[in-house]
Write a protein that holds these residues in place. Sequence first.
Motif, PDB file in Angstrom:
ATOM      1  N   LEU A 180      49.449  11.702 -31.224  1.00  0.00           N
ATOM      2  CA  LEU A 180      50.437  12.466 -30.464  1.00  0.00           C
ATOM      3  C   LEU A 180      50.092  12.533 -28.984  1.00  0.00           C
ATOM      4  O   LEU A 180      50.978  12.535 -28.126  1.00  0.00           O
ATOM      5  CB  LEU A 180      50.548  13.891 -31.032  1.00  0.00           C
ATOM      6  N   GLU A 181      48.787  12.586 -28.675  1.00  0.00           N
ATOM      7  CA  GLU A 181      48.335  12.631 -27.272  1.00  0.00           C
ATOM      8  C   GLU A 181      46.936  12.031 -27.188  1.00  0.00           C
ATOM      9  O   GLU A 181      45.983  12.616 -27.699  1.00  0.00           O
ATOM     10  CB  GLU A 181      48.341  14.063 -26.740  1.00  0.00           C
ATOM     11  N   GLU A 182      46.828  10.897 -26.544  1.00  0.00           N
ATOM     12  CA  GLU A 182      45.554  10.180 -26.500  1.00  0.00           C
ATOM     13  C   GLU A 182      44.603  10.723 -25.428  1.00  0.00           C
ATOM     14  O   GLU A 182      45.016  11.360 -24.465  1.00  0.00           O
ATOM     15  CB  GLU A 182      45.806   8.691 -26.219  1.00  0.00           C
ATOM     16  N   ASP A 183      43.311  10.418 -25.645  1.00  0.00           N
ATOM     17  CA  ASP A 183      42.262  10.643 -24.641  1.00  0.00           C
ATOM     18  C   ASP A 183      42.059  12.105 -24.243  1.00  0.00           C
ATOM     19  O   ASP A 183      41.773  12.403 -23.081  1.00  0.00           O
ATOM     20  CB  ASP A 183      42.537   9.804 -23.381  1.00  0.00           C
ATOM     21  N   VAL A 184      42.184  13.010 -25.184  1.00  0.00           N
ATOM     22  CA  VAL A 184      41.855  14.413 -24.940  1.00  0.00           C
ATOM     23  C   VAL A 184      40.433  14.628 -25.453  1.00  0.00           C
ATOM     24  O   VAL A 184      40.169  14.516 -26.652  1.00  0.00           O
ATOM     25  CB  VAL A 184      42.833  15.364 -25.653  1.00  0.00           C
ATOM     26  N   ALA A 185      39.515  14.915 -24.543  1.00  0.00           N
ATOM     27  CA  ALA A 185      38.087  14.982 -24.891  1.00  0.00           C
ATOM     28  C   ALA A 185      37.797  15.954 -26.030  1.00  0.00           C
ATOM     29  O   ALA A 185      36.993  15.677 -26.917  1.00  0.00           O
ATOM     30  CB  ALA A 185      37.274  15.372 -23.657  1.00  0.00           C
ATOM     31  N   GLU A 186      38.456  17.090 -26.015  1.00  0.00           N
ATOM     32  CA  GLU A 186      38.243  18.114 -27.038  1.00  0.00           C
ATOM     33  C   GLU A 186      38.558  17.560 -28.428  1.00  0.00           C
ATOM     34  O   GLU A 186      37.810  17.784 -29.392  1.00  0.00           O
ATOM     35  CB  GLU A 186      39.135  19.311 -26.716  1.00  0.00           C
ATOM     36  N   ASN A 187      39.662  16.836 -28.518  1.00  0.00           N
ATOM     37  CA  ASN A 187      40.055  16.264 -29.816  1.00  0.00           C
ATOM     38  C   ASN A 187      39.116  15.128 -30.207  1.00  0.00           C
ATOM     39  O   ASN A 187      38.719  15.000 -31.382  1.00  0.00           O
ATOM     40  CB  ASN A 187      41.502  15.764 -29.740  1.00  0.00           C
ATOM     41  N   GLN A 188      38.735  14.303 -29.242  1.00  0.00           N
ATOM     42  CA  GLN A 188      37.821  13.192 -29.520  1.00  0.00           C
ATOM     43  C   GLN A 188      36.471  13.698 -30.024  1.00  0.00           C
ATOM     44  O   GLN A 188      35.875  13.116 -30.933  1.00  0.00           O
ATOM     45  CB  GLN A 188      37.634  12.353 -28.259  1.00  0.00           C
ATOM     46  N   LEU A 189      35.986  14.798 -29.429  1.00  0.00           N
ATOM     47  CA  LEU A 189      34.717  15.382 -29.857  1.00  0.00           C
ATOM     48  C   LEU A 189      34.773  15.779 -31.328  1.00  0.00           C
ATOM     49  O   LEU A 189      33.858  15.469 -32.106  1.00  0.00           O
ATOM     50  CB  LEU A 189      34.383  16.604 -29.006  1.00  0.00           C
ATOM     51  N   PHE A 190      35.846  16.436 -31.715  1.00  0.00           N
ATOM     52  CA  PHE A 190      35.936  16.896 -33.107  1.00  0.00           C
ATOM     53  C   PHE A 190      36.166  15.749 -34.081  1.00  0.00           C
ATOM     54  O   PHE A 190      35.732  15.821 -35.238  1.00  0.00           O
ATOM     55  CB  PHE A 190      36.997  17.990 -33.241  1.00  0.00           C
ATOM     56  N   ILE A 191      36.815  14.687 -33.629  1.00  0.00           N
ATOM     57  CA  ILE A 191      36.915  13.503 -34.487  1.00  0.00           C
ATOM     58  C   ILE A 191      35.515  12.946 -34.731  1.00  0.00           C
ATOM     59  O   ILE A 191      35.132  12.637 -35.864  1.00  0.00           O
ATOM     60  CB  ILE A 191      37.824  12.426 -33.853  1.00  0.00           C
ATOM     61  N   GLY A 192      34.731  12.839 -33.644  1.00  0.00           N
ATOM     62  CA  GLY A 192      33.368  12.338 -33.766  1.00  0.00           C
ATOM     63  C   GLY A 192      32.513  13.218 -34.659  1.00  0.00           C
ATOM     64  O   GLY A 192      31.764  12.729 -35.512  1.00  0.00           O
ATOM     65  N   LYS A 193      32.616  14.545 -34.491  1.00  0.00           N
ATOM     66  CA  LYS A 193      31.835  15.475 -35.300  1.00  0.00           C
ATOM     67  C   LYS A 193      32.237  15.393 -36.778  1.00  0.00           C
ATOM     68  O   LYS A 193      31.389  15.509 -37.676  1.00  0.00           O
ATOM     69  CB  LYS A 193      32.035  16.908 -34.784  1.00  0.00           C
ATOM     70  N   THR A 194      33.529  15.184 -37.026  1.00  0.00           N
ATOM     71  CA  THR A 194      33.992  15.093 -38.411  1.00  0.00           C
ATOM     72  C   THR A 194      33.487  13.819 -39.070  1.00  0.00           C
ATOM     73  O   THR A 194      33.027  13.847 -40.222  1.00  0.00           O
ATOM     74  CB  THR A 194      35.530  15.151 -38.471  1.00  0.00           C
ATOM     75  N   TYR A 195      33.548  12.712 -38.348  1.00  0.00           N
ATOM     76  CA  TYR A 195      33.006  11.460 -38.897  1.00  0.00           C
ATOM     77  C   TYR A 195      31.504  11.613 -39.163  1.00  0.00           C
ATOM     78  O   TYR A 195      30.988  11.105 -40.170  1.00  0.00           O
ATOM     79  CB  TYR A 195      33.247  10.304 -37.932  1.00  0.00           C
ATOM     80  N   LEU A 196      30.822  12.318 -38.277  1.00  0.00           N
ATOM     81  CA  LEU A 196      29.388  12.530 -38.467  1.00  0.00           C
ATOM     82  C   LEU A 196      29.130  13.346 -39.734  1.00  0.00           C
ATOM     83  O   LEU A 196      28.212  13.040 -40.510  1.00  0.00           O
ATOM     84  CB  LEU A 196      28.811  13.248 -37.243  1.00  0.00           C
ATOM     85  N   ALA A 197      29.950  14.375 -39.952  1.00  0.00           N
ATOM     86  CA  ALA A 197      29.808  15.196 -41.156  1.00  0.00           C
ATOM     87  C   ALA A 197      30.092  14.385 -42.425  1.00  0.00           C
ATOM     88  O   ALA A 197      29.547  14.682 -43.494  1.00  0.00           O
ATOM     89  CB  ALA A 197      30.766  16.390 -41.081  1.00  0.00           C
ATOM     90  N   LEU A 198      30.916  13.346 -42.281  1.00  0.00           N
ATOM     91  CA  LEU A 198      31.251  12.473 -43.410  1.00  0.00           C
ATOM     92  C   LEU A 198      30.268  11.304 -43.546  1.00  0.00           C
ATOM     93  O   LEU A 198      30.463  10.417 -44.377  1.00  0.00           O
ATOM     94  CB  LEU A 198      32.677  11.929 -43.246  1.00  0.00           C
ATOM     95  N   ASN A 199      29.243  11.313 -42.682  1.00  0.00           N
ATOM     96  CA  ASN A 199      28.219  10.251 -42.680  1.00  0.00           C
ATOM     97  C   ASN A 199      28.781   8.876 -42.330  1.00  0.00           C
ATOM     98  O   ASN A 199      28.208   7.850 -42.715  1.00  0.00           O
ATOM     99  CB  ASN A 199      27.497  10.191 -44.034  1.00  0.00           C
ATOM    100  N   ASP A 200      29.882   8.854 -41.591  1.00  0.00           N
ATOM    101  CA  ASP A 200      30.431   7.593 -41.081  1.00  0.00           C
ATOM    102  C   ASP A 200      29.903   7.467 -39.649  1.00  0.00           C
ATOM    103  O   ASP A 200      30.558   7.850 -38.679  1.00  0.00           O
ATOM    104  CB  ASP A 200      31.965   7.635 -41.100  1.00  0.00           C
TER     105      ASP A 200
END
Length: 246
Positions: free
Chosen positions: A184-204
């Motif tokens: 819906l809206e690209e390149d928002v740092a706040e959203n990118q951070l949580f995507i990264g944290k979620t992948y980390l929690a999923l061990n990806d």
Amino acid sequence: MMSSVESYFHAIDSITAVGEFSEKSIGEALLKIEQLKFEDVPAEHRCGVLRRRAEFLYLLSNYATDKEKRVEMLEQAYQQALQGHVMDGTDFECAKVLCSTCGRLAEESSLKKKLDYGFKFKTYLDEALAVNNGDFELTHMRGRFCYTVASLSFVERMAAKVVGQIPDVSYKDALKDLLKAEELEEDVAENQLFIGKTYLALNDFVNAKKWLMKTVSNISDVPVEQEYYDEANALLQDKRLKSIKL
């Protein structure tokens, strides 16, 4: 033809036009809206006054480096947005600000208040999403909420059960919403951070590093956004991520 109040709102909103946000411009807009005599504002525009007060306070809180000061501003914003929401539950923009302020308070407050604000936030968020489920901010907030709930410790879960029923959500639910928000809206740092944290929690770890690297590329002079950069940079020091070459 716009009324005098609508014209006044237009003049205030132009101070913080998209792409021109700054601590100075937001402060100026807040000062102008606070100069309005609330009792002289027609009833149909009072929610607009409260919503703008809340929004400008929320935005100014992003520049506060002192956490206590930030929470104080967020609490003021929350009270203004709540008053506006009670006054006009159909005002979608006011409902969004209410979600934003309540959600941030749930993250920034001590455990007892965190849980109280968290349950209130879920109620407000569901109400707003029922009006528009394609909004970037709301979609991000739902994904962020799912991540936070999935990350609760045992002690936090026990404490939360005293307050209310914990939603049955997972990291996968969080990722679905956060990736949708990115569409819906690209390149928002706040959203990118949580995507990264979620992948980390999923061990990806590959995707975690990819999204955290995107976050650190979003340099900002806004203190709260700098915190996203700092958190992403700290997470990238994890040896599991450092060993991955993209």
